[in-house]
Write a protein that holds these residues in place. Structure first.
Motif, short mmCIF file in Angstrom:
data_model
loop_
_atom_site.label_atom_id
_atom_site.label_comp_id
_atom_site.label_asym_id
_atom_site.label_seq_id
_atom_site.Cartn_x
_atom_site.Cartn_y
_atom_site.Cartn_z
N TYR A 1 0.83 -1.20 0.00
CA TYR A 1 0.00 0.00 0.00
C TYR A 1 0.87 1.25 0.00
O TYR A 1 0.66 2.17 -0.79
CB TYR A 1 -0.93 0.02 1.21
N PHE A 2 1.84 1.32 0.90
CA PHE A 2 2.65 2.52 1.01
C PHE A 2 3.53 2.74 -0.21
O PHE A 2 3.72 3.86 -0.65
CB PHE A 2 3.50 2.51 2.29
N VAL A 3 4.06 1.67 -0.77
CA VAL A 3 4.90 1.83 -1.96
C VAL A 3 4.05 2.09 -3.19
O VAL A 3 4.41 2.89 -4.04
CB VAL A 3 5.79 0.57 -2.17
N GLY A 4 2.90 1.46 -3.28
CA GLY A 4 2.12 1.53 -4.50
C GLY A 4 1.09 2.62 -4.59
O GLY A 4 0.90 3.20 -5.65
N THR A 5 0.39 2.94 -3.50
CA THR A 5 -0.75 3.83 -3.64
C THR A 5 -0.78 4.99 -2.66
O THR A 5 -1.74 5.74 -2.68
CB THR A 5 -2.06 3.04 -3.48
N GLU A 6 0.16 5.15 -1.80
CA GLU A 6 0.13 6.24 -0.82
C GLU A 6 0.55 7.54 -1.48
O GLU A 6 1.69 7.96 -1.40
CB GLU A 6 1.02 5.92 0.37
N GLN A 7 -0.38 8.14 -2.15
CA GLN A 7 -0.19 9.45 -2.76
C GLN A 7 -1.52 9.91 -3.31
O GLN A 7 -2.40 9.12 -3.56
CB GLN A 7 0.84 9.42 -3.88
N GLY A 8 -1.68 11.18 -3.52
CA GLY A 8 -2.87 11.69 -4.19
C GLY A 8 -4.14 11.55 -3.38
O GLY A 8 -4.16 11.78 -2.18
N ALA A 9 -5.22 11.16 -4.06
CA ALA A 9 -6.55 11.13 -3.45
C ALA A 9 -6.68 10.07 -2.37
O ALA A 9 -7.50 10.20 -1.47
CB ALA A 9 -7.60 10.91 -4.52
N THR A 10 -5.91 8.99 -2.44
CA THR A 10 -6.02 7.92 -1.45
C THR A 10 -5.02 8.07 -0.31
O THR A 10 -4.82 7.14 0.46
CB THR A 10 -5.81 6.55 -2.11
N SER A 11 -4.43 9.23 -0.19
CA SER A 11 -3.38 9.43 0.81
C SER A 11 -3.94 9.39 2.23
O SER A 11 -4.92 10.06 2.55
CB SER A 11 -2.68 10.77 0.57
N VAL A 12 -3.33 8.61 3.07
CA VAL A 12 -3.70 8.53 4.48
C VAL A 12 -2.88 9.54 5.28
O VAL A 12 -3.36 10.15 6.22
CB VAL A 12 -3.48 7.10 5.01
N GLY B 1 11.73 2.77 -4.63
CA GLY B 1 11.10 1.46 -4.58
C GLY B 1 9.88 1.40 -5.47
O GLY B 1 9.58 0.38 -6.09
N ARG B 2 9.15 2.51 -5.55
CA ARG B 2 7.97 2.61 -6.40
C ARG B 2 8.35 2.38 -7.87
O ARG B 2 7.71 1.62 -8.58
CB ARG B 2 7.35 3.99 -6.22
N HIS B 3 9.41 3.04 -8.33
CA HIS B 3 9.85 2.85 -9.70
C HIS B 3 10.44 1.45 -9.93
O HIS B 3 10.24 0.86 -10.98
CB HIS B 3 10.89 3.90 -10.09
N LEU B 4 11.15 0.94 -8.94
CA LEU B 4 11.75 -0.39 -9.05
C LEU B 4 10.68 -1.46 -9.23
O LEU B 4 10.86 -2.40 -10.01
CB LEU B 4 12.61 -0.70 -7.82
N LEU B 5 9.56 -1.30 -8.56
CA LEU B 5 8.48 -2.28 -8.65
C LEU B 5 7.52 -2.02 -9.79
O LEU B 5 6.58 -2.79 -10.00
CB LEU B 5 7.71 -2.32 -7.32
N GLY B 6 7.73 -0.94 -10.53
CA GLY B 6 6.92 -0.67 -11.71
C GLY B 6 5.68 0.15 -11.46
O GLY B 6 4.80 0.22 -12.30
N PHE B 7 5.56 0.78 -10.28
CA PHE B 7 4.42 1.65 -10.00
C PHE B 7 4.70 3.04 -10.57
O PHE B 7 5.73 3.63 -10.27
CB PHE B 7 4.18 1.79 -8.49
N PRO B 8 3.80 3.58 -11.35
CA PRO B 8 4.01 4.95 -11.85
C PRO B 8 3.70 5.96 -10.74
O PRO B 8 2.84 5.72 -9.89
CB PRO B 8 2.99 5.06 -12.97
N CYS B 9 4.43 7.05 -10.75
CA CYS B 9 4.14 8.06 -9.72
C CYS B 9 4.27 9.48 -10.26
O CYS B 9 4.14 10.42 -9.49
CB CYS B 9 5.03 7.86 -8.51
#
Length: 69
Positions: free
Chosen positions: A36-47, A60-68
């Motif tokens: 969750y923290f590496v993949g989606t913790e940003q923008g509208a879903t930010s906790v 780590g986000r780029h290493l795992l292929g998550f766009p940011c």
């Protein structure tokens, strides 16, 4: 020169599943939190407000292929 051999049989003890389940659940929960923290913790879903988590997990986000960007 002599050759030493051992003809004994090794018997492994079974791992009780009841003792493994709590550890598997704990590791699974930690993995889901990390994803969750590496993949989606940003923008509208930010906790967590701010960009600290994003900057900390950026590589780590780029290493795992998550766009940011």
């Amino acid at each position: 020169m002599s050759i030493a051999t051992h003809h004994g049989t090794a018997v492994s003890a079974p791992i009780p599943v009841g003792q493994l389940v709590p550890w598997a659940l704990f590791v699974g929960l930690l993995a889901l939190i990390a994803i969750y923290f590496v993949g989606t913790e940003q923008g509208a879903t930010s906790v967590i407000s701010g960009s600290y988590v994003h900057e900390f997990t950026h590589d780590g986000r780029h290493l795992l292929g998550f766009p940011c960007h």
